[in-house]
Scaffold this active site. Structure first.
Site, PDB file in Angstrom:
ATOM      1  N   GLU A 242      23.120  57.631  26.327  1.00  0.00           N
ATOM      2  CA  GLU A 242      22.335  56.593  26.972  1.00  0.00           C
ATOM      3  C   GLU A 242      21.315  57.261  27.882  1.00  0.00           C
ATOM      4  O   GLU A 242      21.551  58.352  28.388  1.00  0.00           O
ATOM      5  CB  GLU A 242      23.244  55.657  27.777  1.00  0.00           C
ATOM      6  CG  GLU A 242      22.614  54.339  28.126  1.00  0.00           C
ATOM      7  CD  GLU A 242      22.108  53.598  26.907  1.00  0.00           C
ATOM      8  OE1 GLU A 242      20.876  53.628  26.670  1.00  0.00           O
ATOM      9  OE2 GLU A 242      22.927  53.021  26.178  1.00  0.00           O
TER      10      GLU A 242
ATOM     11  N   CYS B 219      23.531  50.694  22.186  1.00  0.00           N
ATOM     12  CA  CYS B 219      23.938  51.961  21.584  1.00  0.00           C
ATOM     13  C   CYS B 219      22.872  52.372  20.584  1.00  0.00           C
ATOM     14  O   CYS B 219      22.674  51.705  19.568  1.00  0.00           O
ATOM     15  CB  CYS B 219      25.293  51.832  20.891  1.00  0.00           C
ATOM     16  SG  CYS B 219      25.860  53.385  20.154  1.00  0.00           S
TER      17      CYS B 219
END
Length: 224
Positions: free
Chosen positions: A105, A2
């Site tokens: 992402e 993350c």
């Protein structure tokens, strides 16, 4: 992993899932947080428990203990965080929650990195497990916090092999309790993690690549 996420709603829109007003020591603020592109190295509103009440503090996203002599880390693997030399003290005494609308992402497609926004299908907030160096309320530029990650499963593997450890609201509240020990925290993670089938994702603008961009357009789907 993350490396970017969105934290744009009002505090109350996140907190309502976690605790009654009597269980919080957090001033009411009707203004949206409005951060659509939260990046490492910035201060992030982090939720934790002190004196049996929830507190919200701006804490630096990144952890670099002085003895390490290397750039800050931003993630900690759930598989090793509870036992590693570096992270075990944080796991025991510095558990917290970073709430979010979703995370970004990047996936390589056609030789280029394409950003995706990943969020819950039902639209509920994400409560991402975090660990950090306490006391969080000190507000200085000392050691901050990390987001705990886990292995991606099912369809999420197509985007990236790692993802943030997202907890259910009930598990998130238990995770933050000061009277919960390290082993019990491991059980909370096992029982309360939100699985891959609760998430969906779509392509977003390459503008999210620059942390200077904070517009709401960043979390809207785009076609290429």
């Amino acid at each position: 992993m993350c490396g970017r996420f969105a934290q744009s709603q009002t505090r109350e829109e996140y907190l309502v899932y976690l605790a009654e007003e009597a269980e919080r020591d957090i001033a009411y603020d009707p203004e949206p947080i409005g951060r659509y592109n939260v990046a490492p190295g910035t201060k992030v509103l982090l939720l934790s428990e002190r004196d049996e009440q929830l507190h919200l503090d701006p804490v630096l996203w990144g952890y670099a203990p002085g003895w390490r002599g290397k750039p800050p880390l931003i993630n900690a693997r759930v598989e090793t965080a509870a036992t590693s030399r570096m992270f075990k003290p944080l796991w025991l005494h510095g558990r917290a929650i970073a709430f979010a609308d979703g995370w970004f992402e990047w996936k390589t497609e056609g030789g280029k990195k394409q950003p995706y926004f990943i969020h819950r299908i039902d639209g509920q907030p994400l409560f991402m497990a975090a660990i950090g160096s306490t006391p969080f309320e000190r507000g200085d530029e000392a050691e901050g916090f990390l987001i705990v990650t886990t292995a991606a499963d099912k369809g999420l593997v197509d985007i990236h092999e790692r993802r943030p450890l997202v907890l259910s609201p009930k598990a998130a509240r238990e995770w933050m309790r000061q009277d919960v020990g390290g082993k019990e925290a491991e059980r909370i993670v096992e029982d309360g993690a939100v699985s891959a089938e609760h998430f969906t994702w779509y392509t977003v603008s390459h503008a999210v690549g620059s942390a200077k961009n904070q517009d709401s357009e960043l979390i809207k789907p785009v076609s290429f």
